[in-house]
Design an enzyme around this catalytic site. Structure first.
Site, PDB file in Angstrom:
ATOM      1  N   ASP A  49       5.223   7.127  38.883  1.00 54.53           N
ATOM      2  CA  ASP A  49       3.852   7.401  38.574  1.00 54.53           C
ATOM      3  C   ASP A  49       3.972   8.763  37.622  1.00 54.53           C
ATOM      4  O   ASP A  49       4.730   8.895  36.990  1.00 54.53           O
ATOM      5  CB  ASP A  49       3.752   8.253  39.655  1.00 54.53           C
ATOM      6  CG  ASP A  49       1.809   8.990  39.149  1.00 54.53           C
ATOM      7  OD1 ASP A  49       1.538   9.214  38.699  1.00 54.53           O
ATOM      8  OD2 ASP A  49       1.599   9.687  40.240  1.00 54.53           O
ATOM      9  N   ASN A  71       0.504   2.723  28.690  1.00 60.16           N
ATOM     10  CA  ASN A  71      -0.981   1.581  28.664  1.00 60.16           C
ATOM     11  C   ASN A  71      -1.886   1.943  29.813  1.00 60.16           C
ATOM     12  O   ASN A  71      -3.136   2.614  30.201  1.00 60.16           O
ATOM     13  CB  ASN A  71      -0.907   0.476  28.764  1.00 60.16           C
ATOM     14  CG  ASN A  71      -1.709  -0.491  29.568  1.00 60.16           C
ATOM     15  OD1 ASN A  71      -2.678  -1.114  28.949  1.00 60.16           O
ATOM     16  ND2 ASN A  71      -1.438  -0.685  30.939  1.00 60.16           N
ATOM     17  N   TYR A 124     -12.428  10.934  29.425  1.00 54.70           N
ATOM     18  CA  TYR A 124     -11.712  10.275  29.399  1.00 54.70           C
ATOM     19  C   TYR A 124     -11.759  10.069  27.807  1.00 54.70           C
ATOM     20  O   TYR A 124     -10.882  10.167  27.381  1.00 54.70           O
ATOM     21  CB  TYR A 124     -12.650   9.092  29.919  1.00 54.70           C
ATOM     22  CG  TYR A 124     -12.299   7.733  29.334  1.00 54.70           C
ATOM     23  CD1 TYR A 124     -11.109   6.826  29.949  1.00 54.70           C
ATOM     24  CD2 TYR A 124     -12.104   6.898  28.793  1.00 54.70           C
ATOM     25  CE1 TYR A 124     -10.517   6.034  30.005  1.00 54.70           C
ATOM     26  CE2 TYR A 124     -11.532   6.178  28.285  1.00 54.70           C
ATOM     27  CZ  TYR A 124     -10.686   4.830  28.725  1.00 54.70           C
ATOM     28  OH  TYR A 124     -10.423   3.965  28.939  1.00 54.70           O
ATOM     29  N   LYS A 142      -8.057  10.918  25.234  1.00 50.70           N
ATOM     30  CA  LYS A 142      -8.103   9.566  24.706  1.00 50.70           C
ATOM     31  C   LYS A 142      -7.366   9.996  22.955  1.00 50.70           C
ATOM     32  O   LYS A 142      -6.892   9.700  22.939  1.00 50.70           O
ATOM     33  CB  LYS A 142      -9.221   8.165  24.588  1.00 50.70           C
ATOM     34  CG  LYS A 142      -8.713   7.324  26.053  1.00 50.70           C
ATOM     35  CD  LYS A 142      -7.742   6.592  26.296  1.00 50.70           C
ATOM     36  CE  LYS A 142      -7.768   6.174  27.877  1.00 50.70           C
ATOM     37  NZ  LYS A 142      -6.185   5.396  27.610  1.00 50.70           N
ATOM     38  N   ILE A 196     -13.257  -4.369  26.697  1.00 45.57           N
ATOM     39  CA  ILE A 196     -12.769  -5.551  27.251  1.00 45.57           C
ATOM     40  C   ILE A 196     -12.572  -5.273  28.598  1.00 45.57           C
ATOM     41  O   ILE A 196     -13.011  -5.124  29.051  1.00 45.57           O
ATOM     42  CB  ILE A 196     -11.416  -4.808  26.804  1.00 45.57           C
ATOM     43  CG1 ILE A 196     -10.844  -4.437  25.202  1.00 45.57           C
ATOM     44  CG2 ILE A 196     -10.021  -5.997  27.446  1.00 45.57           C
ATOM     45  CD1 ILE A 196     -10.917  -5.688  24.347  1.00 45.57           C
TER      46      ILE A 196
END
Ligand code: NAD
Length: 248
Positions: free
Chosen positions: A64, A91, A156, A160, A189
């Site tokens: 994790d 990633n 998010y 990022k 993507i």
């Protein structure tokens, strides 16, 4: 000869999506691959076999990324198994979307821990061996959302954008030790995540992309090969947008 021949990479969240594409491209380019997964052991072991068929060494680790001790253990295990490593790819990532008005503290914390804190956990654990060998490449998978924000994704976007600040700071701290740090910011993507969207919505997105198509996981993997290989040996502290020109 492959662009990554003789190198070893650690990839978090490697069993599907972008992580899986990077693992595959890395193996094709001759790199040994250590990748992590969270729950799908069957998928991870199948990928391990697929990667090994390229004639490299591959191993899946259940780990994790949001847990600091697990990250330390992972680096230790990889050092024992592979002897050394050259590339770290942060990633692993999740989304827990919602407008800020309705976003819970838990939604905020989970996304920050899995996306941002994981980068700290892995990078900090990997520092010593990379500094010691005076060579290494750290690649953080950020997002276009971290560059320009997105309604419904404040957690998010913050995670990022945080990764970008982290990437640049690490580049400044470690450049003199031969360790490079760069970020990739993918646009839209096609992955399992985006498969859920309806066709009309995807068409609308495509219309707004100068290259008139959504990105493929291989587009991101190609950028990761560049940053992992000696082709980018004079590049550090950068954010490469792989977004078909969406943010120009
Ligand atoms: P995905 O959901 O297919 O893959 C994410 C992977 O991370 C999975 O394998 C998952 O098991 C793993 N993971 C999640 N939490 C983890 C944890 N705590 N520890 C270890 N592994 C964990 O998503 P994806 O689209 O392949 O995304 C990969 C990365 O690319 C993410 O960081 C994502 O934010 C970023 N990204 C994706 C897109 C896109 O359009 N798909 C765009 C920009 C950025």
């Amino acid at each position: 000869m492959g662009l990554l021949e003789g190198k070893t990479a650690i990839i978090t969240g490697g069993s599907k999506g972008i992580g899986r594409a990077i693992a595959t491209k890395y193996a094709q380019e001759g790199a040994n691959v250590a990748f992590t997964y969270l729950s799908s052991e069957e998928k991870a072991l199948a990928l391990e076999g697929e990667l090994a068929s390229f004639g490299i060494k591959a191993k899946a680790y259940k780990s994790d990324a949001s847990q600091y001790e697990a990250a330390e253990q992972l680096v230790k295990d990889v050092m024992e198994e592979f002897g050394s490593f050259d590339i770290l790819i942060n990633n692993a990532g999740i989304t827990k979307d919602g407008l800020l008005m309705r976003m819970s503290e838990e939604q905020w914390d989970q996304v920050i821990e899995v996306n941002l804190k994981s980068s700290f956990n892995l990078t900090k654990s990997a520092l010593r061996p990379l500094m010691k060998q005076r060579a290494g490449s750290i690649i953080n998978i950020s997002s276009i959302v971290g560059v320009r924000g997105n309604a419904g994704q404040a957690n998010y976007a913050a995670s990022k954008a945080g990764m970008i600040g982290f990437t640049k700071s690490v580049a400044l701290e470690l450049g003199s030790r031969g360790v490079r740090s760069n970020a990739i910011a993918p646009g839209f993507i096609a992955t399992e995540m985006t498969e859920k969207l309806d066709e009309k919505m995807i068409k609308e997105w495509e219309d707004g992309i100068p290259l008139k198509r959504v990105g493929q996981v291989e587009d991101v993997a190609n950028a990761a090969v560049f940053f992992g290989s000696d082709m980018s040996s004079y590049v550090t502290g950068q954010v490469l947008l792989v977004d078909g020109g969406m943010h120009t």
